[in-house]
Write an enzyme that holds these catalytic residues in place. Structure first.
Site, PDB file in Angstrom:
ATOM      1  N   GLY A  69       0.740  -1.174   0.161  1.00 49.42           N
ATOM      2  CA  GLY A  69      -0.044   0.200   0.022  1.00 49.42           C
ATOM      3  C   GLY A  69       0.747   1.362  -0.172  1.00 49.42           C
ATOM      4  O   GLY A  69       0.499   2.166   0.642  1.00 49.42           O
TER       5      GLY A  69
ATOM      6  N   ILE B 201      -5.830  10.096  10.562  1.00 47.58           N
ATOM      7  CA  ILE B 201      -4.594  10.533   9.854  1.00 47.58           C
ATOM      8  C   ILE B 201      -5.438  11.118   8.628  1.00 47.58           C
ATOM      9  O   ILE B 201      -6.199  10.437   8.090  1.00 47.58           O
ATOM     10  CB  ILE B 201      -3.657   9.384   9.338  1.00 47.58           C
ATOM     11  CG1 ILE B 201      -3.142   8.886  11.009  1.00 47.58           C
ATOM     12  CG2 ILE B 201      -2.569  10.085   8.693  1.00 47.58           C
ATOM     13  CD1 ILE B 201      -2.483   9.509  12.080  1.00 47.58           C
TER      14      ILE B 201
ATOM     15  N   TYR C 109     -13.554  -4.307  10.641  1.00 48.10           N
ATOM     16  CA  TYR C 109     -12.053  -3.162  10.571  1.00 48.10           C
ATOM     17  C   TYR C 109     -11.583  -3.567  12.061  1.00 48.10           C
ATOM     18  O   TYR C 109     -10.285  -3.825  11.948  1.00 48.10           O
ATOM     19  CB  TYR C 109     -12.401  -1.982  10.390  1.00 48.10           C
ATOM     20  CG  TYR C 109     -11.132  -1.269  10.392  1.00 48.10           C
ATOM     21  CD1 TYR C 109     -10.076  -1.356   9.155  1.00 48.10           C
ATOM     22  CD2 TYR C 109     -10.996  -0.091  11.205  1.00 48.10           C
ATOM     23  CE1 TYR C 109      -9.131  -0.382   8.999  1.00 48.10           C
ATOM     24  CE2 TYR C 109      -9.631   0.360  11.015  1.00 48.10           C
ATOM     25  CZ  TYR C 109      -8.673   0.650  10.246  1.00 48.10           C
ATOM     26  OH  TYR C 109      -7.745   1.089  10.007  1.00 48.10           O
TER      27      TYR C 109
HETATM   28  P1  NAP Z   1      -5.470   4.950   2.146  1.00 48.65           P
HETATM   29  O1  NAP Z   1      -4.990   6.316   1.722  1.00 48.65           O
HETATM   30  O2  NAP Z   1      -6.932   4.411   1.837  1.00 48.65           O
HETATM   31  O3  NAP Z   1      -4.604   3.950   1.256  1.00 48.65           O
HETATM   32  C1  NAP Z   1      -4.454   2.588   1.389  1.00 48.65           C
HETATM   33  C2  NAP Z   1      -3.463   1.960   0.775  1.00 48.65           C
HETATM   34  O4  NAP Z   1      -3.614   0.619   0.901  1.00 48.65           O
HETATM   35  C3  NAP Z   1      -3.398   2.065  -0.966  1.00 48.65           C
HETATM   36  O5  NAP Z   1      -1.957   2.203  -1.490  1.00 48.65           O
HETATM   37  C4  NAP Z   1      -3.962   0.762  -1.360  1.00 48.65           C
HETATM   38  O6  NAP Z   1      -3.325   0.784  -2.789  1.00 48.65           O
HETATM   39  C5  NAP Z   1      -3.630  -0.192  -0.543  1.00 48.65           C
HETATM   40  N1  NAP Z   1      -4.466  -1.342  -0.537  1.00 48.65           N
HETATM   41  C6  NAP Z   1      -5.819  -1.383  -0.268  1.00 48.65           C
HETATM   42  N2  NAP Z   1      -6.135  -2.798  -0.352  1.00 48.65           N
HETATM   43  C7  NAP Z   1      -5.006  -3.528  -0.985  1.00 48.65           C
HETATM   44  C8  NAP Z   1      -4.860  -4.736  -1.375  1.00 48.65           C
HETATM   45  N3  NAP Z   1      -6.024  -5.575  -1.237  1.00 48.65           N
HETATM   46  N4  NAP Z   1      -3.608  -4.922  -1.977  1.00 48.65           N
HETATM   47  C9  NAP Z   1      -2.680  -4.101  -1.923  1.00 48.65           C
HETATM   48  N5  NAP Z   1      -2.800  -2.956  -1.463  1.00 48.65           N
HETATM   49  C10 NAP Z   1      -3.928  -2.391  -1.023  1.00 48.65           C
HETATM   50  O7  NAP Z   1      -5.461   4.583   3.477  1.00 48.65           O
HETATM   51  P2  NAP Z   1      -4.404   4.984   4.460  1.00 48.65           P
HETATM   52  O8  NAP Z   1      -5.003   5.878   5.577  1.00 48.65           O
HETATM   53  O9  NAP Z   1      -3.064   5.229   3.994  1.00 48.65           O
HETATM   54  O10 NAP Z   1      -4.140   3.573   5.632  1.00 48.65           O
HETATM   55  C11 NAP Z   1      -2.972   2.847   5.403  1.00 48.65           C
HETATM   56  C12 NAP Z   1      -2.874   1.697   6.547  1.00 48.65           C
HETATM   57  O11 NAP Z   1      -3.021   2.648   7.981  1.00 48.65           O
HETATM   58  C13 NAP Z   1      -4.259   0.882   6.640  1.00 48.65           C
HETATM   59  O12 NAP Z   1      -3.681  -0.328   7.240  1.00 48.65           O
HETATM   60  C14 NAP Z   1      -5.135   1.570   7.689  1.00 48.65           C
HETATM   61  O13 NAP Z   1      -5.994   0.665   8.065  1.00 48.65           O
HETATM   62  C15 NAP Z   1      -4.184   2.515   8.491  1.00 48.65           C
HETATM   63  N6  NAP Z   1      -4.862   3.265   9.405  1.00 48.65           N
HETATM   64  C16 NAP Z   1      -5.406   4.327   8.893  1.00 48.65           C
HETATM   65  C17 NAP Z   1      -5.821   5.517   9.436  1.00 48.65           C
HETATM   66  C18 NAP Z   1      -6.292   6.476   9.064  1.00 48.65           C
HETATM   67  O14 NAP Z   1      -7.082   7.667   9.817  1.00 48.65           O
HETATM   68  N7  NAP Z   1      -5.855   7.143   7.841  1.00 48.65           N
HETATM   69  C19 NAP Z   1      -6.113   5.168  10.841  1.00 48.65           C
HETATM   70  C20 NAP Z   1      -5.565   3.869  11.467  1.00 48.65           C
HETATM   71  C21 NAP Z   1      -5.157   3.019  10.695  1.00 48.65           C
HETATM   72  P3  NAP Z   1      -4.169   1.149  -4.139  1.00 48.65           P
HETATM   73  O15 NAP Z   1      -4.096   2.689  -4.013  1.00 48.65           O
HETATM   74  O16 NAP Z   1      -3.194   0.633  -5.244  1.00 48.65           O
HETATM   75  O17 NAP Z   1      -5.497   0.456  -4.263  1.00 48.65           O
END
Ligand code: NAP
Length: 252
Positions: free
Chosen positions: A12, A188, A155
């Protein structure tokens, strides 16, 4: 440069937190494999950016939920950059709904991506790390593992399991110099949290003692620490990065 010539793989890594992690790792001298699912252009642009700054990077497509693809991707990375020293299991998704409305497909997809993807990539690198008696695995969890919200049974279950998995795997790999830790972000500013921030951002900030949402770099800095030499005696930990949200001190 604390990670000069180390090989890092970030799932990701195309956008959001994973992108900041990939940039941070490259900034410390690591060669970075950026794994994306659908965002080909963004992932390739990021790899190009790192290369234009004198680093080494490549972008590879994989659905992290696909065990065989995870194995194949790790083999491709090993051939192109060398054995993986640092694995960041960051790829994740939400598919929120109240439990009674939740379809099995929504449950399976979230568990297979967030938990299954973490298993798949750990399994693909663990043996090589054990053999080399070195390695860093960092899983991206969430405060939602412990501080739950309606509509997130899938989740929260996936991230709670990531935390338990992190601790269990840490115990198995510790004696061979491989550390396994997790970071648990709060809110975030990325695409993932955009809908809820747009809907209830001001209200949410009242529950964050620091009164702001986190930036992807706030998470990346801690991941870099866990990937680097200064954290060599830390394993099996889940580090919360949430501006104080999980302290539970609501104030007006
Ligand atoms: P995001 O902006 O939605 O980005 C998600 C990333 O994960 C993208 O690069 C996407 O790739 C990739 N992805 C999703 N499903 C995938 C799959 N099946 N195979 C390969 N890649 C996949 O999310 P983010 O906020 O950066 O989240 C990153 C991590 O932080 C996640 O694990 C999330 O649960 C965790 N998190 C986020 C927050 C928050 O507030 N944002 C809070 C707590 C935890 P593509 O773009 O190529 O599809």
């Amino acid at each position: 440069m604390r990670l000069k010539d180390k090989v890092a793989l970030v799932t990701g890594g195309s956008r959001g937190i994973g992108k900041a992690v990939a940039q941070g790792l490259a900034g410390e001298g690591a060669k970075v494999a950026i794994i994306y699912k659908g965002s080909k252009e963004a992932a390739e642009a990021l790899a190009g950016e790192i290369i234009s700054q004198g680093g080494q990077a490549l972008a590879l497509q994989a659905d992290v939920a696909d065990y065989n693809r995870a194995k194949a991707v790790v083999e491709e990375v090993e051939k192109a950059l060398g054995p993986v020293d640092i694995l960041v299991n960051n790829a994740g998704m939400i598919h929120d709904d109240l439990f009674v409305r939740l379809e099995p497909e929504q449950w399976n997809q979230v568990l297979q991506t967030n938990l299954g993807g973490t298993f798949n990539f750990c399994h693909a690198v663990a043996f090589s790390m054990l053999r080399r008696r070195a390695g860093r695995i960092i899983n991206v969890s969430s405060v939602a593992a412990d501080y739950v919200n309606p509509g997130q049974t899938n989740y929260s279950a996936s991230k709670g399991a990531v935390n338990s998995f992190t601790r269990s795997l840490a115990v198995e790999l510790a004696s061979r110099g491989v550390t396994v830790n997790a970071v648990a972000p709060g809110f975030i500013e990325t695409d993932m949290s955009a809908a809820v921030r747009n809907k209830a951002g001001d209200l949410i900030k009242k529950f964050i003692p620091m009164r702001r949402f986190g930036q992807p770099e706030d998470i990346a800095k801690v991941v870099l620490f866990l990937a680097g030499p200064d954290s060599s005696y830390i394993t099996g930990q889940v580090i919360t990065i949430d501006g104080g949200l999980s302290l539970g001190a609501a104030s007006g």
